[in-house]
Design a protein around this motif. Structure first.
Motif, mmCIF file in Angstrom:
data_model
loop_
_atom_site.group_PDB
_atom_site.id
_atom_site.type_symbol
_atom_site.label_atom_id
_atom_site.label_comp_id
_atom_site.label_asym_id
_atom_site.label_seq_id
_atom_site.Cartn_x
_atom_site.Cartn_y
_atom_site.Cartn_z
ATOM 1 N N TYR A 89 38.932 75.498 73.248
ATOM 2 C CA TYR A 89 39.605 76.170 74.425
ATOM 3 C C TYR A 89 40.683 75.173 75.121
ATOM 4 O O TYR A 89 41.817 75.508 75.351
ATOM 5 C CB TYR A 89 38.539 76.510 75.587
ATOM 6 C CG TYR A 89 39.061 77.444 76.365
ATOM 7 C CD1 TYR A 89 39.963 78.632 76.224
ATOM 8 C CD2 TYR A 89 39.071 76.929 77.748
ATOM 9 C CE1 TYR A 89 40.590 79.172 77.584
ATOM 10 C CE2 TYR A 89 39.338 77.537 78.756
ATOM 11 C CZ TYR A 89 40.247 78.692 78.635
ATOM 12 O OH TYR A 89 40.921 79.488 79.683
ATOM 13 N N MET A 90 40.121 73.964 75.112
ATOM 14 C CA MET A 90 41.391 72.900 75.807
ATOM 15 C C MET A 90 42.494 72.584 74.758
ATOM 16 O O MET A 90 43.463 72.674 75.317
ATOM 17 C CB MET A 90 40.503 71.677 75.850
ATOM 18 C CG MET A 90 41.261 70.395 76.317
ATOM 19 S SD MET A 90 40.457 68.863 76.748
ATOM 20 C CE MET A 90 41.745 67.476 76.937
ATOM 21 N N ALA A 91 42.296 72.737 73.423
ATOM 22 C CA ALA A 91 43.363 72.712 72.583
ATOM 23 C C ALA A 91 44.391 73.759 72.972
ATOM 24 O O ALA A 91 45.621 73.783 72.705
ATOM 25 C CB ALA A 91 42.854 72.925 71.129
ATOM 26 N N GLU A 93 44.835 75.546 75.716
ATOM 27 C CA GLU A 93 45.367 75.379 76.925
ATOM 28 C C GLU A 93 46.397 74.265 77.012
ATOM 29 O O GLU A 93 47.403 74.585 77.455
ATOM 30 C CB GLU A 93 44.301 75.101 77.876
ATOM 31 C CG GLU A 93 43.379 76.507 78.300
ATOM 32 C CD GLU A 93 42.591 76.077 79.777
ATOM 33 O OE1 GLU A 93 41.994 75.055 79.596
ATOM 34 O OE2 GLU A 93 42.640 76.704 80.508
ATOM 35 N N ALA A 94 45.918 73.268 76.052
ATOM 36 C CA ALA A 94 46.962 72.240 76.119
ATOM 37 C C ALA A 94 48.124 72.580 75.535
ATOM 38 O O ALA A 94 49.391 72.070 76.041
ATOM 39 C CB ALA A 94 46.287 71.041 75.398
ATOM 40 N N ALA A 95 48.181 73.333 74.355
ATOM 41 C CA ALA A 95 49.337 73.547 73.637
ATOM 42 C C ALA A 95 50.070 74.529 74.275
ATOM 43 O O ALA A 95 51.409 74.310 74.334
ATOM 44 C CB ALA A 95 48.677 74.436 72.237
ATOM 45 N N ALA A 96 49.535 75.573 75.280
ATOM 46 C CA ALA A 96 50.280 76.480 75.872
ATOM 47 C C ALA A 96 51.112 75.845 76.970
ATOM 48 O O ALA A 96 52.115 75.972 77.234
ATOM 49 C CB ALA A 96 49.217 77.407 76.751
ATOM 50 N N ALA A 97 50.460 74.934 77.699
ATOM 51 C CA ALA A 97 51.155 74.080 78.741
ATOM 52 C C ALA A 97 52.196 73.001 78.115
ATOM 53 O O ALA A 97 53.237 73.039 78.669
ATOM 54 C CB ALA A 97 50.019 73.099 79.421
ATOM 55 N N ASP A 98 51.999 72.655 76.975
ATOM 56 C CA ASP A 98 53.106 71.792 76.298
ATOM 57 C C ASP A 98 54.355 72.780 75.974
ATOM 58 O O ASP A 98 55.236 72.465 75.929
ATOM 59 C CB ASP A 98 52.438 71.020 75.113
ATOM 60 C CG ASP A 98 53.334 70.047 74.596
ATOM 61 O OD1 ASP A 98 53.886 69.154 75.447
ATOM 62 O OD2 ASP A 98 53.572 69.716 73.243
ATOM 63 N N LEU A 99 54.059 73.921 75.494
ATOM 64 C CA LEU A 99 55.209 74.818 75.166
ATOM 65 C C LEU A 99 55.759 75.093 76.347
ATOM 66 O O LEU A 99 57.029 75.350 76.176
ATOM 67 C CB LEU A 99 54.508 76.188 74.110
ATOM 68 C CG LEU A 99 53.851 75.616 72.860
ATOM 69 C CD1 LEU A 99 53.145 76.920 72.378
ATOM 70 C CD2 LEU A 99 54.978 75.373 71.893
ATOM 71 N N GLY A 151 46.481 71.413 64.104
ATOM 72 C CA GLY A 151 46.442 72.814 63.263
ATOM 73 C C GLY A 151 45.461 72.563 62.214
ATOM 74 O O GLY A 151 45.471 73.517 61.119
ATOM 75 N N ALA A 152 44.439 71.693 62.120
ATOM 76 C CA ALA A 152 43.424 71.902 61.132
ATOM 77 C C ALA A 152 42.555 73.051 61.301
ATOM 78 O O ALA A 152 42.458 73.515 62.504
ATOM 79 C CB ALA A 152 42.464 70.648 61.387
ATOM 80 N N GLN A 172 45.389 78.878 67.915
ATOM 81 C CA GLN A 172 46.857 79.142 68.203
ATOM 82 C C GLN A 172 46.833 79.272 69.770
ATOM 83 O O GLN A 172 45.937 79.845 70.480
ATOM 84 C CB GLN A 172 47.285 80.562 67.555
ATOM 85 C CG GLN A 172 47.095 80.659 66.275
ATOM 86 C CD GLN A 172 48.333 79.603 65.521
ATOM 87 O OE1 GLN A 172 49.045 79.241 66.401
ATOM 88 N NE2 GLN A 172 47.985 79.463 64.245
ATOM 89 N N PRO A 173 47.887 78.806 70.343
ATOM 90 C CA PRO A 173 49.117 78.412 69.789
ATOM 91 C C PRO A 173 49.202 76.923 69.339
ATOM 92 O O PRO A 173 48.053 76.297 69.696
ATOM 93 C CB PRO A 173 50.080 78.616 70.878
ATOM 94 C CG PRO A 173 49.594 78.517 72.106
ATOM 95 C CD PRO A 173 48.003 78.839 71.929
#
Length: 348
Positions: A89-91, A93-99, A151-152, A172-173
């Protein structure tokens, strides 16, 4: 010194003189201070994460809001306690914030520090496995998180609902490049070496959970050198980054003097104490006239060894005061350390 940023602990409370009395105040003022810092040419807005305390606890909504209001400043944490985190879940959230930020997220994580709650992570549903320590659990969560953001595959596909796909599906994302912007908050020389071997950047604060009798900045500079040596030996293809935190409080007017004159005498030297059962050395605060602070920080060997300086701010004094503090540091102190603002604007 390539970058300077601010680090807010996000305190709020009804104490005398507090300008940050509620959680809403802390969050909204965090956004406004980041906007003001970007206008001043400051390079980063970082937030400490604590649970079961009147401090910032859920960083991704805050970081996403800052990302939507800014265009240049780095946004990050210093640090997220990985004992508490669901790695997948953190992955997400982190990807969404980074995007949302356009690739400006700099995510500091660690095993965490002593906290108000007794075994607080267990209240979130996370307990060490048999034979594990809390630190082991944090590192296990970290490993799963870092794999997920590259992306693993982490979950078996169901061909009925995955368009016939088989094998493992990634979360994703995904945000390309995020994996190189993870920092480990290392409290010792040993953990700094471990972080370097795994390819994480180094985030070192104002304390180390060890003491060799030398001044704090010298011990921290040794930690940084060991980190850089281990990074080189590991052969990682990208360059590492290193940040150190400092409390830097320039006194330029009566208001500054009112708040900080006492700190100049009280906090102007290292402290040695016990934290989490370990002897720890705490670095001193830098308080005084800007030219004196510039001279002292130029002699701080760890500040000189790092590429990023995170300035802890007294966030309960409000946005206007902290913007003034950052402006004075950017004008009068940071240039003496080799820093210059990256945009073409003028300091406010």
């Amino acid at each position: 010194m390539e970058r300077i940023g601010f680090l807010s602990f996000g305190h709020w409370g009804p104490g005398q003189g507090s300008q940050t009395r509620t959680a809403a105040d802390a969050l909204l003022q965090g956004i406004e201070l980041a906007v003001a810092a970007e206008e001043l040419g400051v390079d980063g807005a970082f937030f400490r994460v604590h649970h079961f305390a009147r401090q910032q606890a859920s960083p991704f909504p805050l970081l996403s809001a800052i990302a939507a209001r800014t265009s240049r400043i780095e946004i990050g944490t210093g640090v997220i306690d990985m004992r508490y985190e669901n790695p997948l879940y953190m992955a997400e959230e982190a990807a969404a914030a980074d995007l949302i930020s356009g690739g400006r997220l700099q995510l500091g994580i660690s095993r965490g520090s002593p906290e108000p709650a007794l075994q607080g992570a267990s209240a979130f549903g996370y307990r060490p496995q048999p034979g594990e320590t809390d630190a082991d659990m944090a590192r296990r969560h970290t490993d799963a998180f870092r794999k997920a953001i590259t992306g693993a595959g982490v979950a078996q596909a169901d061909p009925r609902y995955a368009g016939g796909a088989i094998g493992l599906l990634p979360v994703q994302p995904q945000s390309p490049g995020l994996a190189e912007r993870i920092w480990w908050g290392a409290g010792s020389r040993k953990t700094a070496v471990w972080a370097a071997e795994l390819g994480m950047n180094l985030m070192s604060s104002t304390l180390l959970t060890e003491d060799t009798g030398v001044p704090f900045h010298e011990l921290q500079a040794e930690q940084i050198q060991l980190f850089r040596d281990a990074w080189a030996a590991a052969g990682h293809p990208h360059q590492p980054r290193v940040s150190v935190s400092r409390s830097v409080l320039p006194i330029v007017d009566d208001e500054d003097n009112y708040y900080f004159a006492g700190s100049e005498l009280r906090d102007g030297r290292d402290q040695v104490g016990v934290i989490d059962g370990l002897t720890a050395r705490f670095g001193k605060s830098y308080v005084g006239a800007p030219d004196l602070l510039a001279e002292q920080l130029a002699a701080d060997t760890a500040v000189q060894a790092a590429d990023t300086l995170l300035l802890t701010v007294p966030n309960q004094l409000g946005v206007e005061f902290n913007a003034k503090l950052l402006s004075n540091i950017a004008k009068y102190v940071a240039p003496a350390l080799g820093w210059s603002r990256k945009d073409a604007g003028n300091l406010l």
